[in-house]
Design a protein around this motif. Structure first.
Motif, PDB file in Angstrom:
ATOM      1  N   TYR A 108      -2.143  10.479   6.529  1.00 25.67           N
ATOM      2  CA  TYR A 108      -2.116   9.057   6.219  1.00 25.67           C
ATOM      3  C   TYR A 108      -3.207   8.259   6.936  1.00 25.67           C
ATOM      4  CZ  TYR A 108       2.583   9.587   4.128  1.00 25.67           C
ATOM      5  OH  TYR A 108       3.644   9.941   3.356  1.00 25.67           O
ATOM      6  N   ARG A 134      -4.689   4.634  -1.007  1.00 27.17           N
ATOM      7  CA  ARG A 134      -3.263   4.298  -1.117  1.00 27.17           C
ATOM      8  C   ARG A 134      -2.709   4.635  -2.503  1.00 27.17           C
ATOM      9  NH1 ARG A 134      -3.747  -1.337   2.285  1.00 27.17           N
ATOM     10  NH2 ARG A 134      -3.521  -0.368   4.352  1.00 27.17           N
ATOM     11  N   TYR A 135      -3.526   4.495  -3.525  1.00 24.03           N
ATOM     12  CA  TYR A 135      -3.094   4.793  -4.894  1.00 24.03           C
ATOM     13  C   TYR A 135      -2.968   6.297  -5.123  1.00 24.03           C
ATOM     14  CZ  TYR A 135      -3.004   4.764  -9.984  1.00 24.03           C
ATOM     15  OH  TYR A 135      -2.662   4.964 -11.298  1.00 24.03           O
ATOM     16  N   SER A 138      -0.903   7.911  -1.030  1.00 24.14           N
ATOM     17  CA  SER A 138       0.409   7.316  -0.780  1.00 24.14           C
ATOM     18  C   SER A 138       0.235   5.852  -0.415  1.00 24.14           C
ATOM     19  CB  SER A 138       1.097   8.036   0.387  1.00 24.14           C
ATOM     20  OG  SER A 138       2.246   7.333   0.809  1.00 24.14           O
ATOM     21  N   LYS A 139       1.222   5.050  -0.795  1.00 28.26           N
ATOM     22  CA  LYS A 139       1.189   3.643  -0.368  1.00 28.26           C
ATOM     23  C   LYS A 139       1.299   3.546   1.149  1.00 28.26           C
ATOM     24  CE  LYS A 139       6.133   2.684  -0.783  1.00 28.26           C
ATOM     25  NZ  LYS A 139       7.123   1.856  -1.432  1.00 28.26           N
ATOM     26  N   TRP A 140       1.714   4.617   1.794  1.00 27.80           N
ATOM     27  CA  TRP A 140       1.842   4.646   3.252  1.00 27.80           C
ATOM     28  C   TRP A 140       0.524   4.991   3.942  1.00 27.80           C
ATOM     29  CZ3 TRP A 140       6.054   2.567   5.144  1.00 27.80           C
ATOM     30  CH2 TRP A 140       7.186   2.515   4.334  1.00 27.80           C
ATOM     31  N   ALA A 141      -0.471   5.400   3.183  1.00 26.98           N
ATOM     32  CA  ALA A 141      -1.757   5.766   3.774  1.00 26.98           C
ATOM     33  C   ALA A 141      -2.411   4.541   4.416  1.00 26.98           C
ATOM     34  CB  ALA A 141      -2.671   6.362   2.710  1.00 26.98           C
ATOM     35  N   ASN A 143      -1.594   3.033   7.138  1.00 28.95           N
ATOM     36  CA  ASN A 143      -0.615   2.054   7.609  1.00 28.95           C
ATOM     37  C   ASN A 143      -0.877   1.644   9.055  1.00 28.95           C
ATOM     38  OD1 ASN A 143       1.051   3.786   9.454  1.00 28.95           O
ATOM     39  ND2 ASN A 143       1.512   4.872   7.555  1.00 28.95           N
TER      40      ASN A 143
END
Length: 166
Positions: A108, A134-135, A138-141, A143
């Motif tokens: 991430y 993020r797309y 992961s949306k968590w990338a 963070n």
């Protein structure tokens, strides 16, 4: 589901392709059954950049491997220089038509920092690079807000500012 640092869940795949030839991942992920699974790299990639080390996680012999132990937190000036150098290595490999995996523990933040900078080296605006990561991962990338600050400020400026604090 187990949550890792900053409340982020484990990734649901070992690695994801961000743009053609440039992949981002971690050393573990949750398989479709929810089991925490090691992400072991063999010879799937031409170049592997590791920002975290765990014995037995590859890559296979003969694969070009770059390793730097970076924290998922504030970076020292030399560490920012390392991020820039690894990003340049990744970008040049992608430009040469080689496949590249950039990985850290969860896939991430540290890997996101290097991949975003590699995308910038390849001509992507940094906001687009962050969006793509993020797309596609992961949306968590990314963070870690400090890493986003390094990217949006520019690694060169972040390096100068970090060097002033020393």
């Amino acid at each position: 589901m187990r949550m890792t640092g900053r409340g982020a869940p484990d990734a649901n795949s070992p690695w994801n392709e961000i743009i053609t030839g440039l992949w981002m991942g971690g050393h573990q992920y949750r398989d479709p059954g929810g089991t925490l699974t090691p992400a072991i790299v063999g010879a799937e990639f031409d170049v592997v950049v590791s920002l975290y080390h765990r014995d037995g996680h590859g890559p296979a012999d003969g694969v070009e491997h770059h390793y730097a132990d970076l924290p998922d937190g504030p970076l020292l000036a030399g560490q920012i220089e390392t991020v820039a150098a690894l990003a340049e290595t990744a970008a040049q490999a992608v430009q040469a038509g080689r496949t590249v995996l950039v990985r850290c523990h969860s896939g991430y933040n540290r890997s996101g920092l290097v991949v975003a900078q590699a995308l910038a080296e390849l001509g992507y605006p940094i906001e687009d690079a962050i969006f793509l990561i993020r797309y596609r991962r992961s949306k968590w990338a990314l963070n870690n807000p400090l890493f986003v600050d390094y990217l949006t400020t520019g690694l060169g400026i972040a390096l100068l500012l970090t060097d002033l604090e020393a």
